[in-house]
Design an enzyme around this catalytic site. Sequence first.
Site, PDB file in Angstrom:
ATOM      1  N   ARG A 199      10.789  -1.364  11.252  1.00  0.00           N
ATOM      2  CA  ARG A 199      10.302  -1.197  12.395  1.00  0.00           C
ATOM      3  C   ARG A 199       9.765  -1.966  13.030  1.00  0.00           C
ATOM      4  NH1 ARG A 199       5.128   0.596   8.985  1.00  0.00           N
ATOM      5  NH2 ARG A 199       4.057  -1.173  10.158  1.00  0.00           N
ATOM      6  N   LYS A 209       0.378  -1.468  -0.053  1.00  0.00           N
ATOM      7  CA  LYS A 209       0.029  -0.457   0.164  1.00  0.00           C
ATOM      8  C   LYS A 209       1.382   1.404  -0.347  1.00  0.00           C
ATOM      9  CE  LYS A 209      -2.270  -1.066   3.999  1.00  0.00           C
ATOM     10  NZ  LYS A 209      -1.701  -2.542   4.165  1.00  0.00           N
ATOM     11  N   ARG A 238      -0.246  -9.385  13.624  1.00  0.00           N
ATOM     12  CA  ARG A 238      -1.132  -8.598  12.377  1.00  0.00           C
ATOM     13  C   ARG A 238      -1.987  -8.788  10.738  1.00  0.00           C
ATOM     14  NH1 ARG A 238       4.561  -5.178  10.732  1.00  0.00           N
ATOM     15  NH2 ARG A 238       2.993  -4.031   9.205  1.00  0.00           N
ATOM     16  N   ARG A 293      -9.756   0.647   8.611  1.00  0.00           N
ATOM     17  CA  ARG A 293      -9.486  -0.620   8.811  1.00  0.00           C
ATOM     18  C   ARG A 293     -10.253  -1.801   9.601  1.00  0.00           C
ATOM     19  NH1 ARG A 293      -3.676   0.344   8.461  1.00  0.00           N
ATOM     20  NH2 ARG A 293      -2.710  -1.790   9.269  1.00  0.00           N
ATOM     21  N   ARG A 324      11.800  -5.509   5.186  1.00  0.00           N
ATOM     22  CA  ARG A 324      11.671  -3.905   5.197  1.00  0.00           C
ATOM     23  C   ARG A 324      12.263  -3.142   5.555  1.00  0.00           C
ATOM     24  NH1 ARG A 324       6.095  -1.777   5.140  1.00  0.00           N
ATOM     25  NH2 ARG A 324       5.916  -2.680   7.329  1.00  0.00           N
TER      26      ARG A 324
HETATM   27  P1  AP5 Z   1       4.680  -1.454   1.723  1.00  0.00           P
HETATM   28  O1  AP5 Z   1       4.183  -0.921   0.454  1.00  0.00           O
HETATM   29  O2  AP5 Z   1       5.699  -1.005   3.375  1.00  0.00           O
HETATM   30  O3  AP5 Z   1       3.681  -2.783   2.637  1.00  0.00           O
HETATM   31  P2  AP5 Z   1       2.131  -2.080   2.826  1.00  0.00           P
HETATM   32  O4  AP5 Z   1       0.003  -2.345   2.593  1.00  0.00           O
HETATM   33  O5  AP5 Z   1       2.673  -0.646   3.088  1.00  0.00           O
HETATM   34  O6  AP5 Z   1       2.225  -2.712   4.445  1.00  0.00           O
HETATM   35  P3  AP5 Z   1       2.761  -2.065   6.539  1.00  0.00           P
HETATM   36  O7  AP5 Z   1       3.176  -2.697   6.717  1.00  0.00           O
HETATM   37  O8  AP5 Z   1       2.985  -0.572   6.012  1.00  0.00           O
HETATM   38  O9  AP5 Z   1       0.577  -2.264   6.277  1.00  0.00           O
HETATM   39  P4  AP5 Z   1      -0.035  -1.854   7.432  1.00  0.00           P
HETATM   40  O10 AP5 Z   1      -1.306  -1.694   6.989  1.00  0.00           O
HETATM   41  O11 AP5 Z   1       0.326  -3.591   8.443  1.00  0.00           O
HETATM   42  O12 AP5 Z   1       1.572  -0.635   8.467  1.00  0.00           O
HETATM   43  P5  AP5 Z   1       0.569   0.877   8.532  1.00  0.00           P
HETATM   44  O13 AP5 Z   1       1.846   1.718   8.787  1.00  0.00           O
HETATM   45  O14 AP5 Z   1      -0.931   1.346   7.741  1.00  0.00           O
HETATM   46  O15 AP5 Z   1       5.279  -3.203   1.256  1.00  0.00           O
HETATM   47  C1  AP5 Z   1       6.551  -3.473   1.951  1.00  0.00           C
HETATM   48  C2  AP5 Z   1       7.173  -4.376   1.506  1.00  0.00           C
HETATM   49  O16 AP5 Z   1       7.168  -5.130   0.893  1.00  0.00           O
HETATM   50  C3  AP5 Z   1       8.969  -3.492   1.495  1.00  0.00           C
HETATM   51  O17 AP5 Z   1       9.673  -3.788   1.745  1.00  0.00           O
HETATM   52  C4  AP5 Z   1       8.454  -3.565  -0.256  1.00  0.00           C
HETATM   53  O18 AP5 Z   1       9.138  -2.830  -0.388  1.00  0.00           O
HETATM   54  C5  AP5 Z   1       8.461  -4.603  -0.600  1.00  0.00           C
HETATM   55  N1  AP5 Z   1       6.990  -4.896  -1.920  1.00  0.00           N
HETATM   56  C6  AP5 Z   1       5.620  -3.769  -2.076  1.00  0.00           C
HETATM   57  N2  AP5 Z   1       5.603  -4.029  -2.861  1.00  0.00           N
HETATM   58  C7  AP5 Z   1       5.762  -4.880  -3.886  1.00  0.00           C
HETATM   59  C8  AP5 Z   1       6.118  -6.594  -4.591  1.00  0.00           C
HETATM   60  N3  AP5 Z   1       4.858  -5.505  -5.503  1.00  0.00           N
HETATM   61  N4  AP5 Z   1       7.065  -6.902  -4.550  1.00  0.00           N
HETATM   62  C9  AP5 Z   1       7.617  -7.089  -3.847  1.00  0.00           C
HETATM   63  N5  AP5 Z   1       8.102  -6.162  -2.712  1.00  0.00           N
HETATM   64  C10 AP5 Z   1       7.526  -5.695  -2.708  1.00  0.00           C
HETATM   65  O19 AP5 Z   1      -0.028   0.239  10.179  1.00  0.00           O
HETATM   66  C11 AP5 Z   1       0.702  -0.464  11.042  1.00  0.00           C
HETATM   67  C12 AP5 Z   1      -0.141  -0.556  12.602  1.00  0.00           C
HETATM   68  O20 AP5 Z   1      -0.270   0.594  13.130  1.00  0.00           O
HETATM   69  C13 AP5 Z   1      -1.234  -0.674  12.979  1.00  0.00           C
HETATM   70  O21 AP5 Z   1      -0.725  -2.444  13.168  1.00  0.00           O
HETATM   71  C14 AP5 Z   1      -2.408  -0.556  13.946  1.00  0.00           C
HETATM   72  O22 AP5 Z   1      -1.936  -0.898  15.199  1.00  0.00           O
HETATM   73  C15 AP5 Z   1      -1.843   1.030  13.750  1.00  0.00           C
HETATM   74  N6  AP5 Z   1      -2.636   1.456  12.821  1.00  0.00           N
HETATM   75  C16 AP5 Z   1      -2.273   2.053  11.428  1.00  0.00           C
HETATM   76  N7  AP5 Z   1      -3.945   2.369  10.644  1.00  0.00           N
HETATM   77  C17 AP5 Z   1      -5.083   2.356  11.607  1.00  0.00           C
HETATM   78  C18 AP5 Z   1      -6.010   2.243  11.476  1.00  0.00           C
HETATM   79  N8  AP5 Z   1      -7.000   2.886  10.280  1.00  0.00           N
HETATM   80  N9  AP5 Z   1      -6.901   1.749  12.360  1.00  0.00           N
HETATM   81  C19 AP5 Z   1      -6.347   1.405  13.586  1.00  0.00           C
HETATM   82  N10 AP5 Z   1      -4.759   0.929  13.457  1.00  0.00           N
HETATM   83  C20 AP5 Z   1      -3.990   1.233  12.831  1.00  0.00           C
END
Ligand code: AP5
Length: 218
Positions: free
Chosen positions: A160, A13, A171, A88, A127
């Site tokens: 992270r 994402k 997660r 979410r 990552r």
């Molecule tokens: P990346 O693009 O970083 O993936 P992502 O989907 O953004 O992963 P996140 O871990 O950021 O998602 P998340 O939803 O768990 O975290 P968030 O920060 O929102 O890519 C991942 C890796 O893969 C990278 O190394 C990249 O290079 C590689 N990659 C990407 N595309 C690829 C491809 N096509 N092929 C190969 N490799 C690839 O949330 C974190 C925490 O915050 C949550 O757990 C929760 O506690 C809290 N939180 C955030 N938002 C909310 C909400 N709305 N409600 C409640 N809690 C929340």
Amino acid sequence: MRLVLLGPPGAGKGTQASIIAQRYEVSHISTGDMLREQVKKKTKLGQEAASFMNAGQLVPDKVILDMVRNRLKRKDSEKGFLFDGFPRTVPQAESLNAMLEKAGKPLDAVILLDVKDDFLVNRLTLRRNCPECGSIYHMESKPGRVPGYCDNDGAALVQREDDNEKVVRQRLQVYHEQTAPLVDFYRKTGQLSEVDASQEVARISLTVDRLLEKKAKK
Ligand code: AP5
């Protein structure tokens, strides 16, 4: 353009959001990044959120919704926005709909980056992120020019806290229990488009582009 990027942790994402935001000049709103900023600044909200994030749990809806409501008041969201990691839960999605309806600015599209769990543990545990500009790397598939350092500003990359295998698996479980129901939620509204996110970054980006062009022509 008002978009939501939906998908499991590690689906890509953040990676796709920064490409889309640049190309379509919309604000990239990542609730995860906003929370990490609060954690870094050691604010009360950040301290409360950190305990949920480091355990792989969702931060309570009310905290997230207050944060998003305030973010949408900023002038830069008027040109359009792209939510990454929000909504979410079904209550978050219902509240977002209510907010946008009130403003007369409904969502244009919800894009699901669909990928099986098997890929995601590797993507997340390998990552690395730039602490300065937020750029996303992967130790195998995108190590950068000098592995371990950011191509943009030379900062040493960091991992992270929630990217260790135990928390990643938690997660993923939370995603399936609390966020996956949004797939049906948005399917029913007719707004959902699904993209195979197990492909290469450039191919996914091309598919998303075509999809958005189609939407823009409608
Ligand atoms: P990346 O693009 O970083 O993936 P992502 O989907 O953004 O992963 P996140 O871990 O950021 O998602 P998340 O939803 O768990 O975290 P968030 O920060 O929102 O890519 C991942 C890796 O893969 C990278 O190394 C990249 O290079 C590689 N990659 C990407 N595309 C690829 C491809 N096509 N092929 C190969 N490799 C690839 O949330 C974190 C925490 O915050 C949550 O757990 C929760 O506690 C809290 N939180 C955030 N938002 C909310 C909400 N709305 N409600 C409640 N809690 C929340």
